[in-house]
Design a protein around this motif. Structure first.
Motif, short mmCIF file in Angstrom:
data_model
loop_
_atom_site.label_atom_id
_atom_site.label_comp_id
_atom_site.label_asym_id
_atom_site.label_seq_id
_atom_site.Cartn_x
_atom_site.Cartn_y
_atom_site.Cartn_z
N GLY A 35 -5.29 40.43 10.11
CA GLY A 35 -3.89 40.21 11.34
C GLY A 35 -3.39 39.15 11.59
N ARG A 36 -4.02 37.47 11.12
CA ARG A 36 -3.31 36.51 11.20
C ARG A 36 -3.09 35.61 10.55
NH1 ARG A 36 -8.12 34.97 16.03
NH2 ARG A 36 -8.31 36.44 17.26
N SER A 37 -2.09 35.34 10.13
CA SER A 37 -1.61 34.63 9.17
C SER A 37 -0.92 32.87 9.01
CB SER A 37 0.00 35.42 8.84
OG SER A 37 0.95 34.80 9.78
N GLY A 38 -1.98 32.76 10.39
CA GLY A 38 -1.52 31.75 10.84
C GLY A 38 -2.77 30.64 10.55
N PRO A 39 -3.19 29.44 9.86
CA PRO A 39 -3.73 28.64 9.08
C PRO A 39 -4.87 28.21 10.49
CG PRO A 39 -1.72 27.47 9.03
CD PRO A 39 -1.34 28.73 9.44
N GLU A 95 -9.04 14.74 29.39
CA GLU A 95 -9.27 15.86 29.80
C GLU A 95 -7.16 16.41 29.68
OE1 GLU A 95 -7.21 16.97 35.08
OE2 GLU A 95 -7.79 14.79 33.95
N ALA A 96 -6.51 15.77 28.88
CA ALA A 96 -5.75 16.23 28.22
C ALA A 96 -5.94 17.51 27.23
CB ALA A 96 -4.27 15.50 27.91
N VAL A 97 -6.53 17.01 26.18
CA VAL A 97 -7.05 17.44 25.05
C VAL A 97 -7.48 18.88 25.73
CG1 VAL A 97 -8.10 17.74 23.08
CG2 VAL A 97 -6.61 15.55 23.71
N GLU A 98 -8.55 18.73 26.47
CA GLU A 98 -9.54 20.06 26.73
C GLU A 98 -8.84 21.05 27.55
OE1 GLU A 98 -13.11 18.68 29.45
OE2 GLU A 98 -14.10 17.43 27.39
N ARG A 99 -7.59 20.74 28.27
CA ARG A 99 -6.48 21.50 29.21
C ARG A 99 -5.80 22.17 27.87
NH1 ARG A 99 -6.59 25.22 32.73
NH2 ARG A 99 -4.00 25.43 32.97
N ALA A 100 -5.33 21.60 26.97
CA ALA A 100 -4.45 22.30 25.67
C ALA A 100 -5.66 23.18 25.03
CB ALA A 100 -4.10 20.78 24.54
N PHE A 101 -7.15 22.93 25.03
CA PHE A 101 -7.30 23.79 23.95
C PHE A 101 -7.98 24.79 25.06
CE2 PHE A 101 -7.72 20.33 20.93
CZ PHE A 101 -8.43 21.46 19.29
N GLN A 102 -8.10 25.09 26.40
CA GLN A 102 -8.37 26.30 27.12
C GLN A 102 -6.72 27.24 27.06
OE1 GLN A 102 -9.11 24.07 31.04
NE2 GLN A 102 -11.36 23.66 31.13
N ARG A 107 -4.46 31.64 25.18
CA ARG A 107 -3.19 33.06 24.40
C ARG A 107 -3.78 32.58 22.90
NH1 ARG A 107 2.17 29.26 26.91
NH2 ARG A 107 1.18 29.28 28.88
N TRP A 108 -5.04 33.12 22.94
CA TRP A 108 -5.83 32.47 21.22
C TRP A 108 -5.43 33.47 20.31
CZ3 TRP A 108 -7.45 29.48 18.36
CH2 TRP A 108 -8.04 29.42 17.46
N PRO A 109 -4.85 34.76 20.36
CA PRO A 109 -3.72 35.78 19.63
C PRO A 109 -2.61 35.20 18.83
CG PRO A 109 -4.64 37.33 21.68
CD PRO A 109 -5.39 35.62 21.75
N GLU A 110 -1.86 34.78 19.79
CA GLU A 110 -0.41 33.82 20.32
C GLU A 110 -1.26 32.27 19.11
OE1 GLU A 110 3.22 30.87 22.48
OE2 GLU A 110 1.72 32.36 22.95
#
Length: 325
Positions: A35-39, A95-102, A107-110
């Motif tokens: 169900g996930r088409s993204g790479p 901090e910016a990278v960790e915040r982005a991955f959080q 929103r992992w399904p998106e």
């Protein structure tokens, strides 16, 4: 006046010959989540997982946690270096990278269904790193120690003097290796505007550091500057658990705030008056009134008048008396 011409500098080397600061590698169809088409990018744990699946004879899809860890392990180190070029601060870059991955884990399904998950995370990390609100944080008011090498220190100083949008365009095009339409899309600008920003940024860098007038040399120096600092990102499980703890904290805070509001509203409805009651004016002292005087003994004239009144008839024209109605 904004020009609409393409960058006048010589074209960069072909994409196949440029080292990039981080691009995603898609998994095979057997390694994608249903169900996930993204790479999704790869890492050691998913590779071992895929090898075990092939050995067992049936492909086993990656779990969301494994796919997230793979994306983080492949993109986070490069994103930290890119964020350092944007901010010049090591701790802020991490901090910016960790915040982005959080946010990506929230929103992992998106994100998993996105055409470019690495680009999604990179755009969020750049936004977090270039946020103007960092200037109000006490820990980021004082500058960090610059790089030890004078050439790296000069290049970083030139980058930080550029406007944030120009700096971001330069890092994406000459550092990451995106083409002009991709750079324009990620910076939310038109292609002519992105070309104008890139041209202006290159002119400023070439004026301050003449040996970097060649785009190929500038690309190499950006890679060297980003790799000179010892920048590391946290482990993927730490980022995931930190995101989950943050979600639990804010959920509990929202519940507590809602309960407080409901309790305060109920108490107000129970104790509030149902009709208007005029306030009682405060007491005030009255000055200038003479004190009351007691009655003294009657004089002879007063006594004679009282006796005369008592002996007189109570009816008749000589005296009027009230009658009950």
């Amino acid at each position: 006046m904004v020009t609409t011409t393409q960058p006048s500098a010589s074209p960069p080397p072909p994409p196949g010959k440029r080292r990039r600061l981080g691009r995603s590698r898609p998994l095979t169809s057997a390694q994608r989540t249903p169900g996930r088409s993204g790479p999704v990018t790869t890492t050691e744990e998913p590779e071992q997982h895929a090898a075990a699946s092939v050995a067992s004879g049936r492909p086993d899809p990656l779990t969301p946690a494994q796919a997230f860890d793979a994306l983080y392990a492949f993109c986070a180190p490069a994103l930290v270096r890119q964020a350092y070029l944007l901010t010049g601060r090591r701790e802020l870059a991490r901090e910016a990278v960790e915040r982005a991955f959080q946010l990506a884990w929230q929103r992992w399904p998106e994100v998993a269904r996105d055409r470019d998950p690495a680009g999604w995370v990179r755009a969020v990390a750049y936004d977090c790193a270039l946020s103007p609100w960092h200037r109000f944080r006490p820990r980021y008011r004082s500058p960090e120690p610059p790089p030890a090498d004078p050439a790296d220190r000069e290049l970083l100083h030139v980058l930080l003097t550029l406007p944030p949008s120009y700096r971001r365009t330069l890092v994406l095009y000459d550092g990451v290796g995106l083409d002009l339409p991709e750079t324009a899309a990620e910076t939310e600008a038109s292609t002519p505007a992105a070309a104008n920003r890139l041209t202006h940024a290159r002119k400023v860098v070439a004026a301050r550091v003449p040996e970097l007038a060649d785009p190929g040399r500038l690309h190499t120096r950006l890679l060297e500057l980003a790799s000179a600092e010892r920048l590391s990102a946290a482990r993927p499980p730490i980022v995931r658990t930190g995101c989950e703890r943050r979600n639990v904290f804010w959920t509990r805070a929202a519940i507590a705030f809602t309960v407080t509001i409901v309790g305060a509203t109920t108490l107000t409805l129970r104790t509030a008056p149902t009709r208007y009651e005029a306030p009682v004016a405060p007491a005030q002292a009255v000055h200038g009134v003479p004190p009351p005087v007691g009655l003294g003994p009657l004089s002879r004239e007063d006594q004679e008048l009282r006796a005369k009144l008592r002996q007189a008839e109570t009816s008749g024209p000589e005296r009027l008396a009230p009658e009950p109605g």
